[in-house]
Motif scaffolding. Structure first.
Motif, mmCIF file in Angstrom:
data_model
loop_
_atom_site.group_PDB
_atom_site.id
_atom_site.type_symbol
_atom_site.label_atom_id
_atom_site.label_comp_id
_atom_site.label_asym_id
_atom_site.label_seq_id
_atom_site.Cartn_x
_atom_site.Cartn_y
_atom_site.Cartn_z
ATOM 1 N N ARG A 81 -57.269 -29.333 -13.341
ATOM 2 C CA ARG A 81 -56.769 -30.082 -14.478
ATOM 3 C C ARG A 81 -57.825 -31.063 -14.957
ATOM 4 N N VAL A 82 -57.682 -31.477 -16.212
ATOM 5 C CA VAL A 82 -58.476 -32.562 -16.785
ATOM 6 C C VAL A 82 -57.499 -33.683 -17.067
ATOM 7 N N ARG A 83 -57.878 -34.904 -16.694
ATOM 8 C CA ARG A 83 -56.989 -36.052 -16.865
ATOM 9 C C ARG A 83 -57.676 -37.179 -17.619
ATOM 10 N N ILE A 84 -56.876 -37.839 -18.469
ATOM 11 C CA ILE A 84 -57.301 -39.088 -19.107
ATOM 12 C C ILE A 84 -56.225 -40.134 -18.829
ATOM 13 N N TYR A 85 -56.612 -41.386 -18.989
ATOM 14 C CA TYR A 85 -55.728 -42.499 -18.668
ATOM 15 C C TYR A 85 -55.602 -43.430 -19.863
ATOM 16 N N ASN A 86 -54.372 -43.890 -20.117
ATOM 17 C CA ASN A 86 -54.083 -44.862 -21.188
ATOM 18 C C ASN A 86 -54.567 -44.406 -22.555
ATOM 19 N N TYR A 87 -54.473 -43.128 -22.811
ATOM 20 C CA TYR A 87 -54.788 -42.547 -24.124
ATOM 21 C C TYR A 87 -56.228 -42.787 -24.570
ATOM 22 N N THR A 88 -57.119 -43.060 -23.632
ATOM 23 C CA THR A 88 -58.512 -43.306 -23.988
ATOM 24 C C THR A 88 -59.408 -42.264 -23.319
ATOM 25 N N LEU A 89 -60.526 -41.986 -23.950
ATOM 26 C CA LEU A 89 -61.482 -41.031 -23.394
ATOM 27 C C LEU A 89 -62.605 -41.738 -22.641
ATOM 28 N N GLU A 90 -62.397 -43.004 -22.285
ATOM 29 C CA GLU A 90 -63.404 -43.753 -21.528
ATOM 30 C C GLU A 90 -63.648 -43.111 -20.172
ATOM 31 N N THR A 91 -62.579 -42.703 -19.510
ATOM 32 C CA THR A 91 -62.683 -42.045 -18.213
ATOM 33 C C THR A 91 -61.962 -40.715 -18.287
ATOM 34 N N ILE A 92 -62.710 -39.645 -18.048
ATOM 35 C CA ILE A 92 -62.149 -38.290 -18.028
ATOM 36 C C ILE A 92 -62.440 -37.714 -16.656
ATOM 37 N N LYS A 93 -61.405 -37.219 -16.004
ATOM 38 C CA LYS A 93 -61.561 -36.654 -14.656
ATOM 39 C C LYS A 93 -61.282 -35.151 -14.688
ATOM 40 N N LEU A 94 -62.153 -34.401 -14.037
ATOM 41 C CA LEU A 94 -61.904 -33.001 -13.738
ATOM 42 C C LEU A 94 -61.452 -32.970 -12.288
ATOM 43 N N GLU A 95 -60.262 -32.410 -12.039
ATOM 44 C CA GLU A 95 -59.695 -32.445 -10.695
ATOM 45 C C GLU A 95 -59.315 -31.056 -10.205
ATOM 46 N N LYS A 96 -59.458 -30.893 -8.917
ATOM 47 C CA LYS A 96 -58.963 -29.697 -8.229
ATOM 48 C C LYS A 96 -57.963 -30.201 -7.199
ATOM 49 N N LYS A 97 -56.741 -29.692 -7.276
ATOM 50 C CA LYS A 97 -55.719 -30.061 -6.298
ATOM 51 C C LYS A 97 -55.394 -28.824 -5.484
ATOM 52 N N GLU A 98 -55.452 -28.987 -4.163
ATOM 53 C CA GLU A 98 -55.221 -27.858 -3.263
ATOM 54 C C GLU A 98 -54.011 -28.125 -2.377
ATOM 55 N N LYS A 99 -53.271 -27.080 -2.118
ATOM 56 C CA LYS A 99 -52.203 -27.119 -1.122
ATOM 57 C C LYS A 99 -52.639 -26.200 0.002
ATOM 58 N N LEU A 100 -52.707 -26.778 1.188
ATOM 59 C CA LEU A 100 -53.168 -26.055 2.371
ATOM 60 C C LEU A 100 -52.077 -26.155 3.434
ATOM 61 N N GLY A 101 -51.101 -25.264 3.339
ATOM 62 C CA GLY A 101 -49.949 -25.346 4.236
ATOM 63 C C GLY A 101 -49.132 -26.565 3.875
ATOM 64 N N ASN A 102 -48.939 -27.477 4.828
ATOM 65 C CA ASN A 102 -48.157 -28.687 4.564
ATOM 66 C C ASN A 102 -49.039 -29.878 4.189
ATOM 67 N N LEU A 103 -50.307 -29.629 3.901
ATOM 68 C CA LEU A 103 -51.245 -30.679 3.510
ATOM 69 C C LEU A 103 -51.726 -30.458 2.086
ATOM 70 N N THR A 104 -52.146 -31.539 1.437
ATOM 71 C CA THR A 104 -52.742 -31.439 0.106
ATOM 72 C C THR A 104 -54.073 -32.174 0.091
ATOM 73 N N ARG A 105 -54.911 -31.793 -0.882
ATOM 74 C CA ARG A 105 -56.195 -32.475 -1.062
ATOM 75 C C ARG A 105 -56.487 -32.473 -2.562
ATOM 76 N N LYS A 106 -57.024 -33.605 -3.036
ATOM 77 C CA LYS A 106 -57.445 -33.703 -4.431
ATOM 78 C C LYS A 106 -58.921 -34.064 -4.456
ATOM 79 N N THR A 107 -59.680 -33.292 -5.202
ATOM 80 C CA THR A 107 -61.092 -33.560 -5.412
ATOM 81 C C THR A 107 -61.262 -33.866 -6.889
ATOM 82 N N ALA A 108 -61.926 -34.965 -7.219
ATOM 83 C CA ALA A 108 -62.067 -35.375 -8.615
ATOM 84 C C ALA A 108 -63.509 -35.731 -8.919
ATOM 85 N N GLN A 109 -63.881 -35.462 -10.163
ATOM 86 C CA GLN A 109 -65.214 -35.800 -10.649
ATOM 87 C C GLN A 109 -65.078 -36.340 -12.067
#
Length: 106
Positions: free
Chosen positions: A70-98
């Motif tokens: 996913r791509v995420r922005i915050y507060n309707y501004t393009l000042e900070t844009i994050k590209l994220e990968k969210k993984e589900k690994l069994g009963n665990l999750t991990r989020k990697t963001a750039q």
């Protein structure tokens, strides 16, 4: 390999329980530094999937090992844009963001 893995639990609670929980937690937790004076901020997400809608169907089918982007922005501004990968690994999750530039997001 297990860096950033966490358990993630989601619960549906009533509005009254939410108010009570917020009141109790404010005494032991720090406010999110990204939140404004209201204590809130808005997140907008654009999710990606392949032509077969694999991410959608893996979620619906309850597949234990899956990922989504996913791509995420915050507060309707393009000042900070994050590209994220969210993984589900069994009963665990991990989020990697750039953080990415507006040009990279396009």
């Amino acid at each position: 390999m297990n860096e950033g893995l966490r358990h993630e639990f989601k619960y549906l609670i009533s509005a009254a329980d939410a108010r009570l929980l917020k009141h109790r937690l404010k005494h032991i937790m720090e406010p999110d530094p990204h939140a404004g004076a209201s204590g809130r901020y808005t997140i907008r997400s654009l999710y990606f999937d392949d032509l077969a809608h694999s991410a959608f169907y893996e979620k619906v089918d309850g597949i234990d090992f899956r990922s989504k982007y996913r791509v995420r922005i915050y507060n309707y501004t393009l000042e900070t844009i994050k590209l994220e990968k969210k993984e589900k690994l069994g009963n665990l999750t991990r989020k990697t963001a750039q953080t990415i530039s507006r040009e990279e997001a396009k």
